[in-house]
Design a protein around this motif. Structure first.
Motif, short mmCIF file in Angstrom:
data_model
loop_
_atom_site.label_atom_id
_atom_site.label_comp_id
_atom_site.label_asym_id
_atom_site.label_seq_id
_atom_site.Cartn_x
_atom_site.Cartn_y
_atom_site.Cartn_z
N ALA A 13 63.04 56.64 62.64
CA ALA A 13 63.03 58.06 62.99
C ALA A 13 64.34 58.73 62.58
CB ALA A 13 62.83 58.23 64.50
N MET A 14 65.37 57.89 62.35
CA MET A 14 66.70 58.41 62.01
C MET A 14 67.01 58.25 60.53
SD MET A 14 68.78 57.00 65.36
CE MET A 14 67.93 55.41 65.38
N ARG A 15 68.02 58.96 60.07
CA ARG A 15 68.44 58.87 58.68
C ARG A 15 68.86 57.45 58.33
NH1 ARG A 15 68.94 64.53 56.96
NH2 ARG A 15 66.72 64.88 57.33
N ASN A 16 68.37 56.97 57.21
CA ASN A 16 68.66 55.60 56.79
C ASN A 16 70.13 55.41 56.45
OD1 ASN A 16 67.73 52.93 56.21
ND2 ASN A 16 67.93 53.39 54.02
N CYS A 26 72.96 58.14 68.57
CA CYS A 26 71.88 59.13 68.48
C CYS A 26 70.74 58.76 69.43
CB CYS A 26 71.36 59.22 67.04
SG CYS A 26 69.96 60.33 66.82
N THR A 27 70.40 57.47 69.46
CA THR A 27 69.35 56.99 70.36
C THR A 27 69.68 57.35 71.80
OG1 THR A 27 68.86 55.16 68.84
CG2 THR A 27 68.07 54.94 71.10
N LYS A 28 70.91 57.11 72.18
CA LYS A 28 71.37 57.40 73.54
C LYS A 28 71.39 58.90 73.81
CE LYS A 28 74.98 55.81 76.71
NZ LYS A 28 76.26 55.04 76.79
N GLU A 29 71.92 59.68 72.87
CA GLU A 29 72.02 61.13 73.03
C GLU A 29 70.66 61.79 73.18
OE1 GLU A 29 76.14 61.87 70.43
OE2 GLU A 29 74.17 62.37 69.58
N CYS A 30 69.64 61.20 72.55
CA CYS A 30 68.30 61.78 72.60
C CYS A 30 67.49 61.30 73.80
CB CYS A 30 67.56 61.50 71.30
SG CYS A 30 68.22 62.44 69.90
N GLY A 31 68.14 60.58 74.70
CA GLY A 31 67.51 60.24 75.97
C GLY A 31 66.74 58.94 76.00
N LEU A 267 64.25 64.19 69.79
CA LEU A 267 64.49 64.69 71.14
C LEU A 267 63.18 65.17 71.78
CD1 LEU A 267 66.73 65.22 73.22
CD2 LEU A 267 67.00 67.50 72.22
N PHE A 268 62.35 65.85 70.99
CA PHE A 268 61.07 66.33 71.50
C PHE A 268 60.16 65.16 71.88
CE2 PHE A 268 56.59 67.56 70.84
CZ PHE A 268 56.51 68.55 71.81
N ALA A 269 60.15 64.13 71.04
CA ALA A 269 59.34 62.95 71.34
C ALA A 269 59.78 62.31 72.65
CB ALA A 269 59.43 61.94 70.20
N SER A 270 61.09 62.18 72.83
CA SER A 270 61.63 61.60 74.06
C SER A 270 61.24 62.43 75.27
CB SER A 270 63.16 61.51 73.95
OG SER A 270 63.75 61.20 75.19
N GLN A 271 61.45 63.72 75.19
CA GLN A 271 61.19 64.59 76.34
C GLN A 271 59.70 64.67 76.68
OE1 GLN A 271 63.12 68.16 74.93
NE2 GLN A 271 65.10 67.59 75.81
#
Length: 281
Positions: A13-16, A26-31, A267-271
């Motif tokens: 899901a993140m930039r390679n 990023c994983t942590k920041e996005c919840g 972030l939307f997926a997490s929320q």
């Protein structure tokens, strides 16, 4: 108070181009609670299984520095290098990838390894490919038993193992405490629509055999890169069923496709998924 479930993020899901530190942060920041590492069919990702101890230690040190674990592993390289391929050299490569991926999981503190439910992807499924697949799955189960790692079948796109029920058949044939099922909500939804059965009834066939659940959006005939909450996956029903079946580990599966909104999408997926999961608690 400790959460009653954990939500992981699929690495791709993140930039390679991001470093391990950046990806974990990023994983942590996005919840999210953990990252799912990918061993896909690219040489870059396959080469991870050949990392030396120094490289592995750098990742482990980063995990502790960032305060978030790598909690699961997806070995999608076993799509290109299929466990049931008629070509013996490809099967040998597949088994090398499987064994070394499990060994890497041990070294990184990963407890769950997901393997795709394909006897063969680039070719025709036959009695022969199914026989080879079962033989190699039995070998993988023995490796998992030795190393103490849970291996789970991901339900996939084609007819070989696109439902929980089909995965159960192979789990029962092998009959190992370390071989279970890691269903994909999107793939089993598409199979349910195609075959006109209830997706939650299918998921329930895995009772006692489910170790985690991939939360992925799909549309009929489309299995990837569908933004969350724009497809037809009944996430509330599936999560409610999975929860009642004892599933407490979930991973949102989405891909960076080069859009500037990639982090907002994560972030939307997490929320959106936490909103449903928090109703179960």
């Amino acid at each position: 108070m400790m959460k009653k479930y954990k939500l992981g993020l699929y690495e791709k899901a993140m930039r390679n181009t991001m470093s391990w530190s950046e990806k974990l942060r990023c994983t942590k920041e996005c919840g999210y609670d953990y990252l799912e590492i990918c061993i896909d069919a690219t040489d870059e990702k396959i080469n991870r299984i050949f990392m030396d101890q120094r490289e592995k230690k750098e990742i482990v040190d980063t995990i502790f520095e960032e305060g978030i674990p790598i909690g699961s592993m997806s070995v999608s390289a076993l799509t290109k290098y299929a466990l049931g391929d008629p070509n013996e050299e490809i099967r040998k490569k597949a088994m090398e990838i499987a064994e070394k991926s499990i060994q890497l999981a041990v070294d990184l503190g990963v407890r769950t390894v997901m393997i795709p439910g394909y006897d063969i992807y680039f070719g025709e499924s036959t009695i022969e490919t199914k026989k080879y697949f079962l033989e190699n799955i039995k070998k993988i189960s023995e490796i998992a038993e030795r190393e103490g790692i849970l291996v789970g079948f991901e339900t996939m796109e084609n007819n070989f193992m696109n439902t929980t029920g089909k995965a159960v058949q192979y789990v029962n044939m092998v009959d190992s405490a370390y071989l279970k099922i890691y269903p994909d909500a999107g793939n089993i939804t598409n199979a349910a629509v195609d075959n006109q059965h209830d997706v939650c009834e299918d998921l329930s066939l895995g009772k006692g055999k489910l170790i985690a659940l991939h939360l992925k959006e799909t549309k009929p005939g489309r299995f990837r890169e569908v933004p969350f909450c724009t497809g037809h996956v009944p996430f509330e029903k599936i999560i409610d069923t999975a929860w009642k079946l004892g599933v407490r580990r979930y991973v949102t599966e989405l891909w960076d496709i080069g859009e500037d909104t990639w982090k907002e999408d994560i972030l939307f997926a997490s929320q959106s998924m936490r909103k449903i999961l928090d109703q179960q608690v």
